[in-house]
Design an enzyme around this catalytic site. Structure first.
Site, PDB file in Angstrom:
ATOM      1  CD  GLU A 160      -2.654   1.304   2.572  1.00 14.51           C
ATOM      2  OE1 GLU A 160      -3.124   0.212   2.952  1.00 14.51           O
ATOM      3  OE2 GLU A 160      -2.870   2.383   3.165  1.00 14.51           O
ATOM      4  CD  GLU A 165      -2.346   8.028   5.560  1.00 13.74           C
ATOM      5  OE1 GLU A 165      -3.422   7.420   5.513  1.00 13.74           O
ATOM      6  OE2 GLU A 165      -1.274   7.482   5.900  1.00 13.74           O
TER       7      GLU A 165
END
Length: 566
Positions: A160, A165
Site C-alpha cells: 500500500e 492522508e
C-alpha cells in the site's frame, strides 16, 4: 475550471517537475493516463469504479463510520473539478444503517513504476480522513475493481502506498500531511512514514506526488521531495512494489480520524486532475564506462567504489558475495560508495558486481569480480559488542597482555547486566579448543596462555555461558609480545615529520632531522616494510589497500602515525 487555467497549471507543475529532477532517482516524462475532470456530472465510468461493498462484518476498516456510495451527492464533477463529499445523513445499505456517507473511487488503470501527480484541495474538518493512495492490483478485497479478476494476495502483502492522508495525526502541527507505506515488514502503525507542512491547507490546491522506481519511492509536495522509502534489503517483506498498483481517492469518517463533531454537516475534497507519467520510449542503451574498485577495508567491512553512466540518469548495481547479495543504485557518472558490512575479520571475500539500468539493460563488461581480505581484528585492550554467536545487549571489555617472554594473560569482562549465572570459556580459533577461565570478580574472567612464541599471532574469543543461553565474542588477533603501543595514533617523542597521506605507490616523507629507519606495520602487528636507505621515499607498491602504522626512527626518537594506502 477553464481549459486555459488547466494549461497554465500544467505548465507550472511541469516546471516544478523539472525542479524535482535532482530529488528523484528516475524522471518519468510521458503522460500515460489522466483524468482532467472536464465534463460536469457523473464521474467518467471508463476511468473510475465506485467501491461500495462493505467488508465482512459490516464496517469499513479502522473503525470508520461511513457508507461509501455511488450517489451523485457523494461524488460528481463540477466546473472542471471532481468533488468527493462526505455527508451527515442516515443511509441504509447491505443491511446496515450508518449516519454518514462518502465515496471511495478505484481507478480502472493500474501500473508498475512511474510518477503520480494529483492536484487537490482537501478538507481539514475534525473527524475526516481524506486520502489519495494506492493498492496492489492483486489485493483480495470485497468490491474492489480488480479483486474479482486479479485478487490473489491479502493486505499488506499486496503493498500500500499512501500518497497523501490527513486527519489521523492530531499530535502534528496544523497543515501536516502524511505519506506512508504498508508492507509485510511494517503495517498498521507502520514506521515507513514521512510528512510535511502544506501552507494554507484546506483553502488552497496543492500537488501531491509520488515517484516510484525499482529503487525507491519518493513523495513530493508541490514538486519538493520530503520523504523517500528505500529499504537496504528489498524482498517480499519490505518491497511488494514490483507489481501493478491502482489509485484510490476517498474521504473516510471517524475511527482513527477521531470523534466527529455533532455539528458536522459535510466536507468536500476537490481534485483538479490526476496524472500518471511513465517512460514510454524503449531504452536500448546499456550502461557505459562501468568500473568497480575496492575502497576502505576494515576488520568487519569492505567498501566498494562503483561508477557507470547511463542515459536514464541512474545505474543499478547488484553485488553478490558468499551466498549474499546487495542491491544499490547511483547517479549516472557519479562514484557510488557501497559498504559491505558484518564481515568476518581476516577473511578473503570475492565480490561479483553487475551494473544495469531501470529497463534491465546490462553493462557490457558485467560482471566485475573483486577480491578483498578483511583486516585482522586487533586485540590488546578495548570494548566491543560484536559477537560471533548470540548477541550482547551492552558488550564486553577485553585485554591481552604479554607476561615475560612467552605467556599471554587474557582477560574479558561481560558488561551485560541482563545475564545471570555467568561463566566464561576461552575459545582458540585453530585448531579449536575450549578452556574454562577463572573468575576474578563479578563477570570478569581471566586465563594465562603459556608456552607462546614471541612474534606469533594468536586468535582467541570468549564464550560467556549463562542461564538459558550463551554469547561468543569476536575472535581477536594478538601478536605475542605486542604492548599495543602500535594501536596509538601518534607519539609525542617525534612528531615533526610529514608525508603524503593517502599514498599510492610511494610514501614521500619530509622531516627537518635525519631519518635513520622507517617501518610499516599492518593493523594486526605484522611488520610489512623496513627501510634504512633513502628513508624519505618508501616503496609501498606491493602493499594492499588499507590502513597501516608508519614508524619513523631518528637516533633515540621514534614517531608513529597512521597512513592509508590506496
Amino acid at each position: 475550471m477553464q481549459n486555459i487555467f488547466k494549461i497554465v497549471g500544467f505548465s507550472i507543475v511541469f516546471f516544478c517537475y523539472q525542479l524535482a529532477y535532482s530529488q528523484v532517482d528516475v524522471v518519468y516524462s510521458d503522460l500515460v493516463w489522466s483524468d482532467e475532470f472536464d465534463n460536469n456530472g457523473a464521474i467518467n465510468p471508463s476511468n473510475w469504479h465506485h467501491q461500495t461493498q462493505l467488508p465482512t462484518g459490516g464496517n469499513w476498516y479502522n473503525g470508520e463510520e461511513q457508507h461509501y456510495t455511488n450517489e451523485l451527492t457523494n461524488s460528481f464533477v463540477e466546473n472542471g473539478v471532481l468533488k468527493i463529499v462526505a455527508r451527515k445523513e442516515v443511509y441504509n445499505s447491505q443491511g446496515y444503517t450508518k449516519q454518514y456517507t462518502s465515496a471511495r473511487l478505484n481507478s480502472k488503470f493500474a501500473f508498475t513504476y512511474g510518477r503520480v501527480d494529483i492536484r487537490a484541495k482537501i478538507p481539514t474538518n475534525q473527524g475526516t480522513w481524506p486520502a489519495l493512495w494506492m493498492l496492489g492490483k492483486n489485493i483480495i478485497e470485497p468490491g474492489g475493481y480488480f479483486s474479482s479478476t486479479h485478487g490473489t494476495t491479502s493486505w499488506p502483502a499486496c503493498g500500500e502506498i499512501d500518497i497523501m492522508e490527513h486527519g489521523i495525526t492530531s499530535w502534528q502541527p496544523a497543515g501536516y500531511v502524511q505519506s506512508a507505506l504498508h508492507t509485510p515488514s511494517s503495517f498498521g502503525s507502520t514506521t515507513n512514514i514521512g510528512g510535511t507542512i502544506a501552507n494554507n491547507l484546506g483553502n488552497d490546491f496543492h500537488v501531491y506526488s509520488m515517484n516510484w522506481s525499482p529503487n525507491q519511492i519518493t513523495f513530493l509536495l508541490d514538486g519538493v521531495a520530503f520523504y523517500t522509502y528505500n529499504p537496504a534489503v528489498k524482498n517480499a517483506a519490505t518491497w511488494p512494489f514490483n507489481l501493478d498498483q491502482y489509485l484510490l481517492l476517498n474521504i473516510a469518517m471517524g475511527g482513527v480520524a477521531g470523534t466527529i463533531p455533532s455539528n458536522f454537516v459535510a466536507a468536500t475534497m476537490e481534485v483538479d486532475y490526476v496524472r500518471v507519467y511513465q517512460n514510454v520510449q524503449v531504452d536500448n542503451q546499456i550502461p557505459l564506462n562501468f568500473t568497480a574498485a575496492v575502497g576502505t577495508v576494515t576488520s568487519s567491512s569492505v567498501e566498494l567504489l562503483l561508477n557507470a553512466t547511463d542515459n536514464s540518469g541512474t545505474v543499478n548495481y547488484n553485488i553478490v558475495y558468499g551466498g549474499n547479495s546487495i542491491s544499490a543504485y547511483g547517479n549516472s557518472g557519479v562514484q557510488k560508495s557501497v559498504i559491505i558490512p558484518n564481515l568476518t575479520a581476516d577473511t578473503n571475500y570475492t565480490f561479483s558486481i553487475s551494473a544495469s539500468d531501470a529497463t534491465g539493460n546490462n553493462a557490457l563488461n558485467n560482471a566485475i569480480v573483486l577480491n578483498a581480505t578483511t583486516l585482522g581484528f586487533v586485540g590488546c585492550t578495548g570494548t566491543s559488542s560484536e559477537a560471533s554467536q548470540g548477541t550482547f545487549s551492552t558488550g564486553y571489555n577485553y585485554s591481552f597482555e604479554t607476561i615475560g617472554s612467552n605467556s599471554v594473560k587474557v582477560t574479558f569482562e561481560l558488561l551485560d547486566t541482563d545475564k545471570v549465572g555467568v561463566v566464561a570459556y576461552l575459545w582458540r580459533q585453530s585448531p579449536f579448543a575450549e578452556t574454562p577461565m577463572s573468575n576474578v570478580s563479578g563477570n570478569r574472567f581471566t586465563y594465562t596462555l603459556t608456552g607462546q612464541t614471541s612474534g606469533a599471532t594468536i586468535n582467541y574469543a570468549v564464550k560467556f555461558a549463562y542461564a538459558n543461553g550463551m554469547s561468543v565474542t569476536r575472535y581477536f588477533s594478538y601478536v605475542v609480545g605486542n604492548t599495543c603501543t602500535l594501536n596509538q595514533q601518534e607519539f609525542d617523542d617525534f612528531s615533526n615529520f610529514s608525508f603524503t597521506n593517502p599514498s599510492h605507490d610511494f610514501i614521500s616523507i619530509a622531516s627537518d632531522i635525519t631519518i635513520d629507519k622507517v617501518e610499516i606495520f599492518n593493523l594486526i602487528g605484522n611488520k610489512v616494510v623496513t627501510q634504512t636507505e633513502n628513508t624519505n621515499q618508501i616503496d609501498v607498491s606491493s602493499l594492499s589497500k588499507g590502513m597501516y602504522l608508519l614508524i619513523v626512527y631518528s637516533e633515540h626518537k621514534k614517531g608513529i602515525k597512521k597512513i592509508i594506502i590506496n
